[in-house]
Design an enzyme around this catalytic site. Structure first.
Site, PDB file in Angstrom:
ATOM      1  N   GLY B  50       0.800  -1.232   0.000  1.00  0.00           N
ATOM      2  CA  GLY B  50       0.000   0.000   0.000  1.00  0.00           C
ATOM      3  C   GLY B  50       0.822   1.266   0.000  1.00  0.00           C
ATOM      4  O   GLY B  50       0.281   2.352   0.158  1.00  0.00           O
ATOM      5  N   CYS B  51       2.146   1.164  -0.151  1.00  0.00           N
ATOM      6  CA  CYS B  51       2.967   2.374  -0.196  1.00  0.00           C
ATOM      7  C   CYS B  51       3.559   2.529  -1.593  1.00  0.00           C
ATOM      8  O   CYS B  51       3.895   1.548  -2.230  1.00  0.00           O
ATOM      9  CB  CYS B  51       4.110   2.280   0.811  1.00  0.00           C
ATOM     10  N   GLN B  52       3.712   3.789  -2.020  1.00  0.00           N
ATOM     11  CA  GLN B  52       4.314   4.037  -3.334  1.00  0.00           C
ATOM     12  C   GLN B  52       5.793   3.710  -3.319  1.00  0.00           C
ATOM     13  O   GLN B  52       6.369   3.290  -4.307  1.00  0.00           O
ATOM     14  CB  GLN B  52       4.124   5.502  -3.724  1.00  0.00           C
TER      15      GLN B  52
END
Lengths: 411, 143
Positions: B50-52
């Protein structure tokens, strides 16, 4: 006769796009994320409002005045789309939610009917996930094989590899017209001619092409061409699929429901004729009407004038970015749309994007829905600036200044 | 230091900043000064979805307290991870579970980080709380 190119004046054009005068974090918005979605001119907003204010009704269903008015407007836009891409007939234009749905439609109907175990589907390394995953799903179901045309370091297709891979097992070539990440314009006509000589059907993902270059589906000869309105200054949630009539006729329907049927009994349903066979359920009529207004707007400016302006601005941005030796541009194909992916040495794209946003500069960071392509280049993602005809050289300068600030902060 | 005290001291630090540049400068400093995670913990199973940017979070439980270490390939994310470790590391599972996440709002990080990015931030906090819950359960079973 060749039409003379006209020089577009972005300062006049910008007045047509109310959102461009927005302030973001106390800075004037610099919108350089046009490959994700484009902004909408007042004419599109007016068309949407006018539809909902004055003639909102369900299309093709009522004899009453509003329904007829909405139906006429809805079908007029189909004809406008036909003209815009020069299809032979307006019933070769199927309304969809956009490019992704168009590709899924072909995979689910043409694909399920025609792809058999052991067949091959050819895509390329620069495809968007939308032109990868539907084919993967189809291949999994049918035990067919997905093959990928590699690219050269500069982001162009390896055509030698393509010709080698194009064996008689290849039943479908699904290829992008313009890469959303690198900007590469692929040699679609050559690809289509070669594929057809091999009896291979061709679908072109035109999501990024329609707003930047003249598209003529008859000249290209493609069997399918998929596109989205929101990438060409129209509303979200509406787009289309062009398909050659004889191919569409032979395809089974996509979804079942209203509009796509001719007669229904509990024993047997017969399907409607083209294009309605593929348009189950109440369509996004308002969106279609907005799409029509967007095409009118583009026609007024002239797609060739837009292409010329964007080409010049793209070159300017590329030159300015290359003045900085810390910047590496990813994708340097000779034939490119105004999409520039780049990396700043020793700075993560996410860090750069966060700081640029603080200065009102909207760029995209990440893998741009092209994860396999990022893996190919061995990068976690890129920063992408994608330009439209309403962008200016001074906005490019703002990006360059923003990058200096980013470097100051991180290096 | 108690979790609440650590949160308050971070809120006080961020109160001193007048503009966003100062705030990000500080986050970047925090990012650069985050102690390195051991290379063997930068593995797929420690990656937070869920993190870029890529974020690794490693937890160790000594039977009483949980110790967190983290790393990211983006500096701002490392800075945020540094703040979270200051607040949540070296506490009991129960203390971590009870702690509020209000300080993120107070220091204006949620408003300055876009939803996709703050989802990354939220994913980090969620992961920290998951570890706390897992070790709390382990304790209960062991006893």
């Amino acid at each position: 006769m060749e039409k003379q190119l006209q020089l577009l004046d972005p300062m006049v054009i910008r007045k047509d796009f109310p959102i461009l005068s927005t302030m973001v974090n106390n800075h004037p918005l610099v919108y350089l994320d046009n490959a994700a979605t484009t902004q909408k001119p007042q004419a599109v907003l007016d068309a949407l409002t006018d539809y909902y204010l004055h003639y909102n009704a369900n299309v093709h269903r009522g004899v009453h005045h509003l329904s007829q008015q909405a139906t006429i407007a809805f079908e007029n836009v189909r004809e406008k789309i036909r003209q815009f891409i020069n299809a032979a007939s307006s019933h070769e234009i199927i309304y969809t939610r956009g490019t992704t749905e168009s590709i899924n439609l072909v995979a689910s109907t043409w694909g399920r009917k025609n792809i058999k175990a052991g067949d091959e589907i050819l895509i390329s390394e620069i495809e968007h996930h939308s032109n990868i995953v539907p084919w993967q799903m189809l291949c999994e179901e049918k035990q067919a094989i997905l093959k990928v045309i590699p690219i050269h370091e500069n982001g162009t297709l390896d055509m030698d590899a393509f010709y080698q891979m194009l064996t008689d097992k290849v039943k479908l070539l699904a290829i992008t017209h313009v890469s959303n990440t690198l900007g590469t314009i692929t040699p679609v006509k050559e690809l289509i001619d070669a594929a057809h000589a091999n009896n291979t059907i061709v679908l072109v993902d035109g999501a990024q092409a329609l707003s930047h270059i003249k598209v003529d589906v008859q000249d290209l000869g493609c069997d399918f061409y998929a596109f989205s309105a929101h990438k060409i200054y129209g509303p979200m949630g509406i787009g289309g699929l062009y398909g050659k009539e004889h191919i569409l006729e032979a395809m089974p329907p996509y979804q079942g429901g209203g509009e796509m049927i001719q007669s229904v009994s509990f024993e047997k349903t017969t399907y409607n004729e083209l294009p309605f066979k593929f348009e189950a359920g109440t369509p996004n009529a308002g969106g279609a009407i907005g799409f029509g207004a967007a095409l009118d707007y583009i026609n007024k400016l002239g797609i060739d004038n837009i292409a010329a302006y964007e080409h010049r601005l793209g070159n300017y941005a590329t030159r300015r970015l290359m003045e900085n030796s810390n910047i590496r541009i990813v994708g340097t194909a000779p034939e490119k749309a105004s999409v520039i992916s780049f990396l700043i040495d020793r700075i993560h794209p996410f860090d750069a994007g966060t700081i640029l946003d603080q200065m009102g500069i909207a760029v995209r960071t990440g893998n741009h829905c092209t994860q396999p392509l990022m893996d190919k280049y061995g990068v976690p993602g890129t920063i992408r600036a994608s330009l439209a005809f309403y962008n200016t050289e001074s906005e490019v300068d703002a990006l360059i200044n923003g990058i200096s600030k980013v470097e100051q902060l991180f290096l | 230091m108690k979790i609440q005290d650590a949160s308050n001291s971070i809120i006080n630090e961020f109160d001193n900043f007048e503009d966003w540049m100062d705030k990000y400068n500080y986050l970047i400093e925090l990012g650069k000064s985050l102690p390195m995670i051991e290379e063997k913990y930068k593995v797929e199973s420690n990656l937070i979805p869920g993190c870029q940017s890529r974020v690794w979070l490693h937890a160790e439980f000594d039977g009483k307290l949980i110790h967190f270490t983290a790393d990211s390939d983006a500096v701002i994310t490392r800075g945020i991870a540094n703040l979270l470790i200051r607040v949540y590391s070296d506490h009991t599972p129960q203390e971590i579970l009870d702690a509020s996440t209000e300080f993120i709002k107070e220091i204006g990080l949620t408003e300055h980080l876009s939803p996709t990015r703050s989802n990354g931030l939220m994913s980090m906090i969620k992961q920290i709380k998951m570890y706390a819950l897992a070790y709390k359960t382990k304790l209960a079973i062991d006893q």
